[in-house]
Motif scaffolding. Structure first.
Motif, PDB file in Angstrom:
ATOM      1  N   ASP A  90      84.442  68.359 113.777  1.00 34.62           N
ATOM      2  CA  ASP A  90      85.344  67.988 114.862  1.00 34.62           C
ATOM      3  C   ASP A  90      86.626  68.817 114.850  1.00 34.62           C
ATOM      4  N   SER A  91      86.721  69.776 113.937  1.00 33.46           N
ATOM      5  CA  SER A  91      87.919  70.612 113.805  1.00 33.46           C
ATOM      6  C   SER A  91      87.594  72.065 114.121  1.00 33.46           C
ATOM      7  N   LYS A  92      88.565  72.779 114.667  1.00 30.34           N
ATOM      8  CA  LYS A  92      88.349  74.201 114.905  1.00 30.34           C
ATOM      9  C   LYS A  92      88.424  74.962 113.578  1.00 30.34           C
ATOM     10  N   LEU A  93      87.913  76.160 113.577  1.00 28.18           N
ATOM     11  CA  LEU A  93      87.879  76.981 112.372  1.00 28.18           C
ATOM     12  C   LEU A  93      89.287  77.455 112.015  1.00 28.18           C
ATOM     13  N   THR A  94      89.692  77.219 110.763  1.00 29.38           N
ATOM     14  CA  THR A  94      91.006  77.635 110.268  1.00 29.38           C
ATOM     15  C   THR A  94      90.854  78.240 108.885  1.00 29.38           C
ATOM     16  N   GLU A  95      91.913  78.888 108.412  1.00 28.44           N
ATOM     17  CA  GLU A  95      91.895  79.414 107.047  1.00 28.44           C
ATOM     18  C   GLU A  95      91.721  78.295 106.031  1.00 28.44           C
ATOM     19  N   ASP A  96      92.407  77.186 106.245  1.00 30.97           N
ATOM     20  CA  ASP A  96      92.302  76.070 105.300  1.00 30.97           C
ATOM     21  C   ASP A  96      90.874  75.540 105.227  1.00 30.97           C
ATOM     22  N   LEU A  97      90.198  75.471 106.366  1.00 31.07           N
ATOM     23  CA  LEU A  97      88.828  74.975 106.384  1.00 31.07           C
ATOM     24  C   LEU A  97      87.901  75.941 105.647  1.00 31.07           C
ATOM     25  N   LYS A  99      88.724  77.895 103.241  1.00 33.49           N
ATOM     26  CA  LYS A  99      89.024  77.712 101.811  1.00 33.49           C
ATOM     27  C   LYS A  99      88.353  76.449 101.271  1.00 33.49           C
ATOM     28  N   GLU A 100      88.274  75.405 102.092  1.00 32.19           N
ATOM     29  CA  GLU A 100      87.587  74.182 101.669  1.00 32.19           C
ATOM     30  C   GLU A 100      86.100  74.453 101.448  1.00 32.19           C
ATOM     31  N   PHE A 101      85.499  75.242 102.329  1.00 31.06           N
ATOM     32  CA  PHE A 101      84.096  75.619 102.139  1.00 31.06           C
ATOM     33  C   PHE A 101      83.923  76.328 100.795  1.00 31.06           C
ATOM     34  N   HIS A 102      84.810  77.269 100.518  1.00 28.88           N
ATOM     35  CA  HIS A 102      84.713  78.030  99.279  1.00 28.88           C
ATOM     36  C   HIS A 102      84.877  77.127  98.063  1.00 28.88           C
ATOM     37  N   TYR A 103      85.782  76.179  98.151  1.00 31.60           N
ATOM     38  CA  TYR A 103      85.999  75.257  97.029  1.00 31.60           C
ATOM     39  C   TYR A 103      84.725  74.459  96.738  1.00 31.60           C
ATOM     40  N   GLU A 104      84.072  73.952  97.775  1.00 30.36           N
ATOM     41  CA  GLU A 104      82.846  73.188  97.565  1.00 30.36           C
ATOM     42  C   GLU A 104      81.765  74.055  96.926  1.00 30.36           C
ATOM     43  N   LEU A 105      81.661  75.292  97.371  1.00 29.87           N
ATOM     44  CA  LEU A 105      80.652  76.204  96.834  1.00 29.87           C
ATOM     45  C   LEU A 105      80.900  76.537  95.371  1.00 29.87           C
ATOM     46  N   LYS A 106      82.159  76.745  95.002  1.00 30.25           N
ATOM     47  CA  LYS A 106      82.462  77.364  93.715  1.00 30.25           C
ATOM     48  C   LYS A 106      83.123  76.469  92.664  1.00 30.25           C
ATOM     49  N   SER A 107      83.578  75.287  93.042  1.00 30.56           N
ATOM     50  CA  SER A 107      84.362  74.483  92.092  1.00 30.56           C
ATOM     51  C   SER A 107      83.571  74.054  90.860  1.00 30.56           C
ATOM     52  N   GLY A 108      82.243  73.999  90.973  1.00 25.69           N
ATOM     53  CA  GLY A 108      81.435  73.586  89.829  1.00 25.69           C
ATOM     54  C   GLY A 108      80.814  74.736  89.057  1.00 25.69           C
ATOM     55  N   VAL A 109      81.257  75.972  89.318  1.00 26.81           N
ATOM     56  CA  VAL A 109      80.649  77.150  88.679  1.00 26.81           C
ATOM     57  C   VAL A 109      81.466  77.534  87.442  1.00 26.81           C
ATOM     58  N   PHE A 110      80.943  77.233  86.276  1.00 29.56           N
ATOM     59  CA  PHE A 110      81.663  77.463  85.028  1.00 29.56           C
ATOM     60  C   PHE A 110      82.038  78.933  84.843  1.00 29.56           C
ATOM     61  N   GLU A 111      81.109  79.823  85.126  1.00 33.10           N
ATOM     62  CA  GLU A 111      81.356  81.252  84.889  1.00 33.10           C
ATOM     63  C   GLU A 111      82.550  81.753  85.690  1.00 33.10           C
ATOM     64  N   ASP A 112      82.651  81.334  86.936  1.00 28.82           N
ATOM     65  CA  ASP A 112      83.764  81.777  87.776  1.00 28.82           C
ATOM     66  C   ASP A 112      85.096  81.238  87.266  1.00 28.82           C
ATOM     67  N   ARG A 113      85.098  79.984  86.840  1.00 27.93           N
ATOM     68  CA  ARG A 113      86.328  79.402  86.288  1.00 27.93           C
ATOM     69  C   ARG A 113      86.708  80.101  84.987  1.00 27.93           C
ATOM     70  N   ALA A 114      85.725  80.364  84.154  1.00 29.17           N
ATOM     71  CA  ALA A 114      85.992  81.041  82.883  1.00 29.17           C
ATOM     72  C   ALA A 114      86.531  82.450  83.099  1.00 29.17           C
ATOM     73  N   ASN A 115      86.108  83.092  84.190  1.00 28.63           N
ATOM     74  CA  ASN A 115      86.577  84.440  84.511  1.00 28.63           C
ATOM     75  C   ASN A 115      87.936  84.439  85.205  1.00 28.63           C
ATOM     76  N   GLY A 116      88.466  83.252  85.467  1.00 32.71           N
ATOM     77  CA  GLY A 116      89.781  83.160  86.096  1.00 32.71           C
ATOM     78  C   GLY A 116      89.776  83.413  87.587  1.00 32.71           C
ATOM     79  N   TYR A 117      88.612  83.249  88.230  1.00 33.43           N
ATOM     80  CA  TYR A 117      88.535  83.463  89.672  1.00 33.43           C
ATOM     81  C   TYR A 117      89.296  82.359  90.402  1.00 33.43           C
ATOM     82  N   ALA A 118      89.925  82.711  91.509  1.00 29.43           N
ATOM     83  CA  ALA A 118      90.555  81.711  92.370  1.00 29.43           C
ATOM     84  C   ALA A 118      89.450  80.914  93.052  1.00 29.43           C
ATOM     85  N   ILE A 119      89.511  79.600  92.954  1.00 26.33           N
ATOM     86  CA  ILE A 119      88.508  78.720  93.557  1.00 26.33           C
ATOM     87  C   ILE A 119      89.150  77.993  94.727  1.00 26.33           C
TER      88      ILE A 119
END
Length: 245
Positions: A90-97, A99-119
Motif C-alpha cells: 500500500d506504499s509507494k517505492l522509497t529508499e527506506d522501503l 532498505k527494509e527489503f535488504h534487511y529482511e534478506l540479509k539480517s540472518g546471514v552470519f557471514e555477512d555480519r561477520a564480514n562487517g557488511y551493512a545490513i
C-alpha cells in the motif's frame, strides 16, 4: 483472464494464503519459484526440492550432501523479504522501503555480519560487478535519490521498469544482495502498478546478464525488455493451474 483480473487474483490470494499460512496455493508456489530462481542466479547451491522443503517445513530433506549455511540463511531471508513486499504494497517505492527489503534478506546471514557488511543500509565499501566499477559508497545515497525521483515522475511501463532495474544494478547500492532486492522490486512494482508480474528464471541467467551488460555499454534496455516479456508469459502460464477449477 486479462492482466488486471490476473493481478487482482494474485493480490487476493497472496493476502489470504499468507495470512492463513497456506503454502499450498499460488502464494507458496510464487515464494518457492522466486526464492529458488533469484538465489540460484546468485550462485545458491540449493535445489528446487530443497527450497520447497525449507519453505514448507523449515527443514531440508535428508541428504549425504553438505549444505552451505549462507545459502540456507539467504533462502529464509528471501522468504521474509517476499512477505515484507506483500505487507507494504500500500506504499509507494522509497529508499527506506528498499532498505527494509535488504534487511529482511540479509539480517540472518552470519557471514555477512561477520564480514562487517551493512545490513539494511547502503554499502560502506566499494564493490564491482565483475570487471565493472559501481557507484562509490559516498555517492550511493545521492544516486538512489535521483533514481527514485526520476522513477516516480514517470508513467510506469515495462520499458521504465527495465530502465530502473538496469540503473539500480549499476548503482549497486548494497554490499551484497543487489540482484535479489532489485528483482523483488520488479515483482513488487508490477503488482503495485498494474503490470503483469514476472520472475526471472535461472535458466535465462546468461540472457539476463547480457542484457544488463548491454545497458552498461550503451544504455540500451531493448534486450532486458524482451526478457521481461518472455518471463511475464512464463509466470502467467505457470499460474494457470491455480486459475483452473
Amino acid at each position: 483472464m486479462d492482466t488486471s483480473a490476473f493481478i487482482h487474483f494474485l493480490l487476493d490470494r497472496f493476502k489470504i494464503e499468507h495470512a492463513k499460512r497456506d503454502r499450498s496455493g499460488v502464494y507458496g508456489f510464487t515464494q518457492r519459484l522466486m526464492a529458488y530462481n533469484s538465489n540460484k542466479i546468485e550462485g545458491s547451491t540449493l535445489t528446487e526440492e530443497q527450497t520447497a522443503s525449507l519453505f514448507d517445513t523449515g527443514v531440508l530433506p535428508k541428504s549425504e550432501d553438505y549444505y552451505r549455511a549462507k545459502d540456507v540463511e539467504e533462502m529464509n531471508g528471501h522468504f521474509l523479504m517476499f512477505n515484507k513486499m506483500l505487507d507494504t504494497l500500500d506504499s509507494k517505492l522509497t529508499e527506506d522501503l528498499i532498505k527494509e527489503f535488504h534487511y529482511e534478506l540479509k539480517s540472518g546471514v552470519f557471514e555477512d555480519r561477520a564480514n562487517g557488511y551493512a545490513i539494511g543500509n547502503y554499502k560502506k565499501r566499494p564493490n564491482m560487478i565483475g570487471m565493472y566499477e559501481t557507484v562509490l559508497p559516498s555517492q550511493v545515497s545521492d544516486e538512489m535519490d535521483k533514481l527514485l525521483a526520476w522513477y516516480n515522475d514517470q508513467e510506469i511501463s515495462l520499458d521504465i521498469l527495465a530502465s530502473f532495474h538496469a540503473q539500480y544494478e549499476n548503482i549497486h547500492p548494497f554490499q551484497d544482495g543487489n540482484g535479489r532486492t532489485g528483482r523483488m522490486i520488479l515483482f513488487r512494482e508490477c503488482l503495485y502498478r498494474g503490470i503483469a508480474p514476472f520472475i526471472i528464471e535461472d535458466s535465462n541467467r546468461p540472457e539476463y546478464l547480457d542484457a544488463l551488460k548491454m545497458y552498461r555499454q550503451s544504455q540500451d534496455v531493448t534486450a532486458l525488455i524482451a526478457l521481461f516479456r518472455k518471463e511475464q508469459e512464463y509466470y502467467w502460464n505457470r499460474c494457470q493451474y491455480f486459475l483452473t477449477e
